[in-house]
Write a protein that holds these residues in place. Sequence first.
Motif, PDB file in Angstrom:
ATOM      1  N   CYS A 282       2.676   7.540  -3.669  1.00 48.36           N
ATOM      2  CA  CYS A 282       1.755   6.537  -4.218  1.00 48.36           C
ATOM      3  C   CYS A 282       1.328   6.904  -5.636  1.00 48.36           C
ATOM      4  N   HIS A 283       1.127   8.194  -5.870  1.00 46.74           N
ATOM      5  CA  HIS A 283       0.749   8.641  -7.215  1.00 46.74           C
ATOM      6  C   HIS A 283       1.839   8.279  -8.219  1.00 46.74           C
ATOM      7  N   ILE A 284       3.076   8.560  -7.863  1.00 47.51           N
ATOM      8  CA  ILE A 284       4.195   8.250  -8.763  1.00 47.51           C
ATOM      9  C   ILE A 284       4.285   6.746  -9.027  1.00 47.51           C
TER      10      ILE A 284
ATOM     11  N   ARG B  67      -3.698   4.509 -11.563  1.00 49.20           N
ATOM     12  CA  ARG B  67      -4.092   3.291 -12.290  1.00 49.20           C
ATOM     13  C   ARG B  67      -4.967   2.398 -11.408  1.00 49.20           C
ATOM     14  N   LEU B  68      -4.664   2.389 -10.106  1.00 46.72           N
ATOM     15  CA  LEU B  68      -5.481   1.584  -9.185  1.00 46.72           C
ATOM     16  C   LEU B  68      -6.898   2.151  -9.088  1.00 46.72           C
ATOM     17  N   GLU B  69      -7.007   3.464  -9.079  1.00 41.36           N
ATOM     18  CA  GLU B  69      -8.343   4.081  -9.029  1.00 41.36           C
ATOM     19  C   GLU B  69      -9.148   3.681 -10.269  1.00 41.36           C
TER      20      GLU B  69
ATOM     21  N   ASN C 283     -10.047  -2.282   7.852  1.00 43.53           N
ATOM     22  CA  ASN C 283      -8.870  -1.948   8.661  1.00 43.53           C
ATOM     23  C   ASN C 283      -7.638  -2.770   8.289  1.00 43.53           C
ATOM     24  N   ARG C 284      -7.667  -3.431   7.159  1.00 43.53           N
ATOM     25  CA  ARG C 284      -6.524  -4.223   6.707  1.00 43.53           C
ATOM     26  C   ARG C 284      -5.766  -3.444   5.626  1.00 43.53           C
ATOM     27  N   TYR C 285      -4.467  -3.315   5.820  1.00 47.37           N
ATOM     28  CA  TYR C 285      -3.649  -2.520   4.906  1.00 47.37           C
ATOM     29  C   TYR C 285      -2.878  -3.414   3.939  1.00 47.37           C
ATOM     30  N   PHE C 286      -2.731  -2.909   2.713  1.00 48.35           N
ATOM     31  CA  PHE C 286      -1.992  -3.607   1.668  1.00 48.35           C
ATOM     32  C   PHE C 286      -0.967  -2.624   1.104  1.00 48.35           C
ATOM     33  N   THR C 287       0.237  -3.119   0.860  1.00 48.56           N
ATOM     34  CA  THR C 287       1.290  -2.260   0.338  1.00 48.56           C
ATOM     35  C   THR C 287       1.776  -2.786  -1.013  1.00 48.56           C
ATOM     36  N   GLU C 288       2.475  -1.909  -1.728  1.00 49.45           N
ATOM     37  CA  GLU C 288       3.002  -2.234  -3.051  1.00 49.45           C
ATOM     38  C   GLU C 288       1.932  -2.890  -3.920  1.00 49.45           C
ATOM     39  N   VAL C 289       0.778  -2.255  -3.928  1.00 46.68           N
ATOM     40  CA  VAL C 289      -0.385  -2.805  -4.629  1.00 46.68           C
ATOM     41  C   VAL C 289      -0.242  -2.574  -6.135  1.00 46.68           C
ATOM     42  N   THR C 290      -0.436  -3.614  -6.878  1.00 45.85           N
ATOM     43  CA  THR C 290      -0.465  -3.533  -8.337  1.00 45.85           C
ATOM     44  C   THR C 290      -1.922  -3.707  -8.786  1.00 45.85           C
TER      45      THR C 290
END
Length: 155
Positions: free
Chosen positions: A82-84, A89-91, A132-139
């Motif tokens: 996730c860091h790579i 940037r999301l933080e 409890n809802r997950y999100f992937t490939e977050v920009t």
Amino acid sequence: MDRDKLKKILERYPFVERENLIPILQDIQYEQGYLTEEAVKEVGNYLELPASKIYSVATFYSKFQFQPRGKFHIKLCSGTSCHIKGAARLEKKVYNLLNIMDGETSRDGMFSLEIVTCMGGCSLGPVMALNNRYFTEVTEDKLEEIIEDYKENEE
């Protein structure tokens, strides 16, 4: 936390042993979401430890919280994958949008942020969870949309 709940937690540990400190604190945090000054004092009385010792242990571990979480708790994965893929940037984006950093809750109590080591979705990162809802490939744009959506639906 009311005294009855705290008493029930302490009753799970009938032997007054210092080794029970972390499990007791974990139980309190699980029940209440964070550690209060009152709970720390009660645990200290029970285990015959000064409150300063309990704070010393609890502040050593970053997972113990001393303030309530927001209604919407954001977890951002900071694992290698996730860091790579841009987790840092999301933080920063969360900070810019909500003015909160890891472990903090927004002033209105709506949002809190927790940076976690790994959420197990390495191939789909960056990964985040909102409650409890997950999100992937977050920009960054997707993150902003998600937060705005929760803000709008709350009101």
